[in-house]
Design a protein around this motif. Sequence first.
Motif, PDB file in Angstrom:
ATOM      1  N   VAL A  22       0.843  -1.203   0.000  1.00  0.00           N
ATOM      2  CA  VAL A  22       0.000   0.000   0.000  1.00  0.00           C
ATOM      3  C   VAL A  22       0.878   1.253   0.000  1.00  0.00           C
ATOM      4  O   VAL A  22       0.612   2.230  -0.715  1.00  0.00           O
ATOM      5  N   THR A  23       1.951   1.216   0.787  1.00  0.00           N
ATOM      6  CA  THR A  23       2.866   2.355   0.865  1.00  0.00           C
ATOM      7  C   THR A  23       3.545   2.594  -0.477  1.00  0.00           C
ATOM      8  O   THR A  23       3.698   3.748  -0.919  1.00  0.00           O
ATOM      9  N   ILE A  24       3.958   1.524  -1.138  1.00  0.00           N
ATOM     10  CA  ILE A  24       4.588   1.658  -2.462  1.00  0.00           C
ATOM     11  C   ILE A  24       3.597   2.267  -3.452  1.00  0.00           C
ATOM     12  O   ILE A  24       3.951   3.132  -4.268  1.00  0.00           O
ATOM     13  N   ALA A  25       2.335   1.850  -3.366  1.00  0.00           N
ATOM     14  CA  ALA A  25       1.316   2.417  -4.259  1.00  0.00           C
ATOM     15  C   ALA A  25       1.137   3.913  -4.004  1.00  0.00           C
ATOM     16  O   ALA A  25       1.023   4.712  -4.947  1.00  0.00           O
ATOM     17  N   LEU A  26       1.136   4.314  -2.729  1.00  0.00           N
ATOM     18  CA  LEU A  26       1.015   5.736  -2.401  1.00  0.00           C
ATOM     19  C   LEU A  26       2.235   6.511  -2.894  1.00  0.00           C
ATOM     20  O   LEU A  26       2.111   7.637  -3.386  1.00  0.00           O
ATOM     21  N   ALA A  27       3.424   5.915  -2.767  1.00  0.00           N
ATOM     22  CA  ALA A  27       4.636   6.583  -3.250  1.00  0.00           C
ATOM     23  C   ALA A  27       4.590   6.764  -4.759  1.00  0.00           C
ATOM     24  O   ALA A  27       5.013   7.797  -5.287  1.00  0.00           O
ATOM     25  N   ALA A  28       4.072   5.755  -5.468  1.00  0.00           N
ATOM     26  CA  ALA A  28       3.941   5.879  -6.920  1.00  0.00           C
ATOM     27  C   ALA A  28       2.943   6.975  -7.279  1.00  0.00           C
ATOM     28  O   ALA A  28       3.170   7.776  -8.198  1.00  0.00           O
ATOM     29  N   LEU A  29       1.836   7.044  -6.539  1.00  0.00           N
ATOM     30  CA  LEU A  29       0.832   8.081  -6.778  1.00  0.00           C
ATOM     31  C   LEU A  29       1.427   9.463  -6.517  1.00  0.00           C
ATOM     32  O   LEU A  29       1.178  10.419  -7.255  1.00  0.00           O
ATOM     33  N   HIS A  30       2.249   9.537  -5.475  1.00  0.00           N
ATOM     34  CA  HIS A  30       2.874  10.822  -5.141  1.00  0.00           C
ATOM     35  C   HIS A  30       3.835  11.255  -6.243  1.00  0.00           C
ATOM     36  O   HIS A  30       3.929  12.448  -6.571  1.00  0.00           O
ATOM     37  N   LEU A  31       4.545  10.308  -6.817  1.00  0.00           N
ATOM     38  CA  LEU A  31       5.466  10.631  -7.899  1.00  0.00           C
ATOM     39  C   LEU A  31       4.690  11.085  -9.148  1.00  0.00           C
ATOM     40  O   LEU A  31       5.091  12.038  -9.826  1.00  0.00           O
ATOM     41  N   ILE A  32       3.582  10.407  -9.432  1.00  0.00           N
ATOM     42  CA  ILE A  32       2.736  10.833 -10.553  1.00  0.00           C
ATOM     43  C   ILE A  32       2.229  12.256 -10.321  1.00  0.00           C
ATOM     44  O   ILE A  32       2.187  13.083 -11.233  1.00  0.00           O
ATOM     45  N   ASP A  33       1.868  12.541  -9.072  1.00  0.00           N
ATOM     46  CA  ASP A  33       1.428  13.882  -8.698  1.00  0.00           C
ATOM     47  C   ASP A  33       2.507  14.918  -9.029  1.00  0.00           C
ATOM     48  O   ASP A  33       2.226  15.991  -9.561  1.00  0.00           O
ATOM     49  N   HIS A  34       3.768  14.593  -8.749  1.00  0.00           N
ATOM     50  CA  HIS A  34       4.876  15.501  -9.070  1.00  0.00           C
ATOM     51  C   HIS A  34       4.972  15.740 -10.576  1.00  0.00           C
ATOM     52  O   HIS A  34       5.181  16.867 -11.029  1.00  0.00           O
ATOM     53  N   HIS A  47      11.531  11.895  -4.082  1.00  0.00           N
ATOM     54  CA  HIS A  47      10.408  10.957  -4.083  1.00  0.00           C
ATOM     55  C   HIS A  47      10.640   9.782  -5.025  1.00  0.00           C
ATOM     56  O   HIS A  47      10.131   8.685  -4.779  1.00  0.00           O
ATOM     57  N   GLU A  48      11.399   9.996  -6.084  1.00  0.00           N
ATOM     58  CA  GLU A  48      11.795   8.861  -6.913  1.00  0.00           C
ATOM     59  C   GLU A  48      12.664   7.901  -6.101  1.00  0.00           C
ATOM     60  O   GLU A  48      12.476   6.675  -6.141  1.00  0.00           O
ATOM     61  N   ALA A  49      13.618   8.473  -5.341  1.00  0.00           N
ATOM     62  CA  ALA A  49      14.485   7.633  -4.502  1.00  0.00           C
ATOM     63  C   ALA A  49      13.672   6.915  -3.432  1.00  0.00           C
ATOM     64  O   ALA A  49      13.920   5.742  -3.124  1.00  0.00           O
ATOM     65  N   ALA A  50      12.674   7.605  -2.855  1.00  0.00           N
ATOM     66  CA  ALA A  50      11.835   6.971  -1.833  1.00  0.00           C
ATOM     67  C   ALA A  50      11.054   5.804  -2.414  1.00  0.00           C
ATOM     68  O   ALA A  50      10.932   4.739  -1.775  1.00  0.00           O
ATOM     69  N   LEU A  51      10.528   5.977  -3.624  1.00  0.00           N
ATOM     70  CA  LEU A  51       9.775   4.890  -4.255  1.00  0.00           C
ATOM     71  C   LEU A  51      10.664   3.680  -4.482  1.00  0.00           C
ATOM     72  O   LEU A  51      10.288   2.540  -4.151  1.00  0.00           O
ATOM     73  N   PHE A  52      11.854   3.891  -5.037  1.00  0.00           N
ATOM     74  CA  PHE A  52      12.758   2.768  -5.275  1.00  0.00           C
ATOM     75  C   PHE A  52      13.227   2.155  -3.956  1.00  0.00           C
ATOM     76  O   PHE A  52      13.406   0.935  -3.847  1.00  0.00           O
ATOM     77  N   GLY A  53      13.424   3.015  -2.939  1.00  0.00           N
ATOM     78  CA  GLY A  53      13.827   2.498  -1.634  1.00  0.00           C
ATOM     79  C   GLY A  53      12.768   1.616  -1.016  1.00  0.00           C
ATOM     80  O   GLY A  53      13.057   0.556  -0.443  1.00  0.00           O
ATOM     81  N   LEU A  54      11.505   2.028  -1.135  1.00  0.00           N
ATOM     82  CA  LEU A  54      10.410   1.216  -0.603  1.00  0.00           C
ATOM     83  C   LEU A  54      10.300  -0.112  -1.350  1.00  0.00           C
ATOM     84  O   LEU A  54      10.063  -1.169  -0.747  1.00  0.00           O
ATOM     85  N   ALA A  55      10.480  -0.066  -2.673  1.00  0.00           N
ATOM     86  CA  ALA A  55      10.439  -1.303  -3.449  1.00  0.00           C
ATOM     87  C   ALA A  55      11.576  -2.239  -3.044  1.00  0.00           C
ATOM     88  O   ALA A  55      11.418  -3.475  -3.045  1.00  0.00           O
ATOM     89  N   ALA A  56      12.719  -1.650  -2.677  1.00  0.00           N
ATOM     90  CA  ALA A  56      13.876  -2.462  -2.270  1.00  0.00           C
ATOM     91  C   ALA A  56      13.634  -3.180  -0.956  1.00  0.00           C
ATOM     92  O   ALA A  56      14.345  -4.143  -0.627  1.00  0.00           O
ATOM     93  N   LEU A  57      12.633  -2.747  -0.171  1.00  0.00           N
ATOM     94  CA  LEU A  57      12.338  -3.410   1.104  1.00  0.00           C
ATOM     95  C   LEU A  57      11.725  -4.796   0.899  1.00  0.00           C
ATOM     96  O   LEU A  57      11.778  -5.633   1.801  1.00  0.00           O
ATOM     97  N   ILE A  58      11.132  -5.024  -0.269  1.00  0.00           N
ATOM     98  CA  ILE A  58      10.454  -6.307  -0.498  1.00  0.00           C
ATOM     99  C   ILE A  58      11.418  -7.492  -0.394  1.00  0.00           C
ATOM    100  O   ILE A  58      11.140  -8.457   0.332  1.00  0.00           O
ATOM    101  N   PRO A  59      12.576  -7.471  -1.077  1.00  0.00           N
ATOM    102  CA  PRO A  59      13.472  -8.635  -0.963  1.00  0.00           C
ATOM    103  C   PRO A  59      14.285  -8.681   0.335  1.00  0.00           C
ATOM    104  O   PRO A  59      15.033  -9.638   0.541  1.00  0.00           O
ATOM    105  N   LEU A  60      14.113  -7.668   1.207  1.00  0.00           N
ATOM    106  CA  LEU A  60      14.892  -7.631   2.449  1.00  0.00           C
ATOM    107  C   LEU A  60      14.139  -8.229   3.627  1.00  0.00           C
ATOM    108  O   LEU A  60      14.514  -8.023   4.776  1.00  0.00           O
ATOM    109  N   ARG A  61      13.084  -8.975   3.353  1.00  0.00           N
ATOM    110  CA  ARG A  61      12.269  -9.514   4.441  1.00  0.00           C
ATOM    111  C   ARG A  61      13.060 -10.445   5.349  1.00  0.00           C
ATOM    112  O   ARG A  61      12.722 -10.599   6.519  1.00  0.00           O
ATOM    113  N   ARG A  62      14.156 -11.067   4.841  1.00  0.00           N
ATOM    114  CA  ARG A  62      14.974 -11.956   5.668  1.00  0.00           C
ATOM    115  C   ARG A  62      16.029 -11.191   6.451  1.00  0.00           C
ATOM    116  O   ARG A  62      16.777 -11.794   7.230  1.00  0.00           O
ATOM    117  N   LEU A  63      16.100  -9.893   6.223  1.00  0.00           N
ATOM    118  CA  LEU A  63      17.064  -9.047   6.951  1.00  0.00           C
ATOM    119  C   LEU A  63      16.281  -7.958   7.683  1.00  0.00           C
ATOM    120  O   LEU A  63      16.289  -6.789   7.297  1.00  0.00           O
TER     121      LEU A  63
END
Length: 514
Positions: A22-34, A47-63
């Motif tokens: 949900v957070t990634i979707a909001l970040a994408a919407l915020h970037l579209i808003d920009h 905000h581009e960096a924040a979106l990519f950073g949030l997406a990077a959290l997905i594979p870090l679930r084991r860390l």
Amino acid sequence: MTEEASAEARGRRSPDETALLVTIALAALHLIDHVLRADGGGWRLVHEAALFGLAALIPLRRLPRIRLALAALILVVLQVTHMFAETPDDQYGTWAHGVSPLLDALGTPNLLGIAQPAVGVVSVAVSMLLSAAVALTLVLFARELGRTVRAAATALLVLVLAADAVYLWAVASTNRSEVARAIAWQDSDVLDYQRLPSRTVHRRPPAVPLPRALEQELTVTASGGRRDLGDFLRSTGTTAFVAVKGDTIRAERYFNGYRHDSAVASFSTAKPFVSTLVGVALAEGRITSVDDPVTRYLPELAGRDPGFARVTLRQLLTMSSGLAQQDPYYSLDLRAAALRDSRIAEPPGRRFDYNNINTVLLGLVLERVTGGPVSAYLEDKVWGPLGMEADAAWSIDSDASGLEQMQAGLSGRAVDFAKLGLLYLHKGAWRGRQLLPRAWVEDSTRADTTTDPAAEFQYNWWMRPDLSGDYWSRGNHGQWVYVSPAHDVVLVRYGVEDGYDDWPAVLADLARRL
């Protein structure tokens, strides 16, 4: 088995994964808003960096600790950006930029309309929801990492929600609290006329549009070279440009989603309207002399400080009153600000000091001598007789007080603002009627230090020795009404930002070339 592992075993997403998506979707919407707001500055990169950073959290679930630290960093960056850099007011205001560079190149108006306040509110809401969603995700990430970490994450969530709640209170309280205005609106903006209450300044039918001639290809000298006029205006954040020569419109351009019928915000280009009304009141005998003390019309000032008896109307008109700096732009009660809070800082007449409270006091004088709102006097003596194309609006401080923002609050069409320049160009005459005394126009626009300390400023008009004979009004964020009597030219430029550091030189060059 942890809740995450249990959810994985059942083939369902865990709460923290759901929150992250949900957070990634909001970040994408915020970037579209920009992108739609054509905000291509550094904060869009954040905000581009924040979106990519949030997406990077997905594979870090084991860390989990690394994921938690990265989520906390993203939250801090977003919250600091929203609160101190790209403020809610900035997000609201950048809708006035109108179109993205791509749409502008295609000549397509903003798909979401011109300077839409409702869309600006959506921008702010998305920002607030994004920060809250990141904070909630952080709390969910921290569930398995001990009590202290959970407490810290929860505290961050509470702080974010508290900040959002304060902002929501401010938005709901702008007609009751100056603190709320400071929080919700912050710096002045070209859309302030849409936020503040206002009085209508009615046009008087029939409207008298200026005739138009076939536009010629124009260039300007700027930054050491020749540039196409349209390219220069577009690149400097211009919204409206009108060039009039011989009472005929020779060029009329609009950019960034604005059109001929769009309203533009005057900011300090409203000040010459106030001084014009002082000249009218003087001609009508309502004011005896510009050398009258202001206390003749506002006696309560002398009751508070006898020194006000030495401040004249001329000194208010020429910004040499000696009053302490005061800019009650978002005041709920401009009368109180002027009559109760103004104070004398130095002997009047000694030094030029541009100060908005001078114009507020002049407006109060006009209100006293006419017995009604200054906007009504403007309608009767200037706006109506000039045959303006459309109504104007004059922002007031609040519904309760009802005093016009004398220093800045007029909004209307750019072509109508050009007509005030034409009135001065014609020495106060308009279509056979002398609306303003010729002597007043001359006193207002003559570089002179015989009656005041500054040759570059007279009766709310500016001038410069190297541009002999030309004069202009200018307002915050790049608003200009430029008059060149030698070339029979009036130029009007309105915009969302200054965009260039020497507009008088550009406009003087253009006046010569028309």
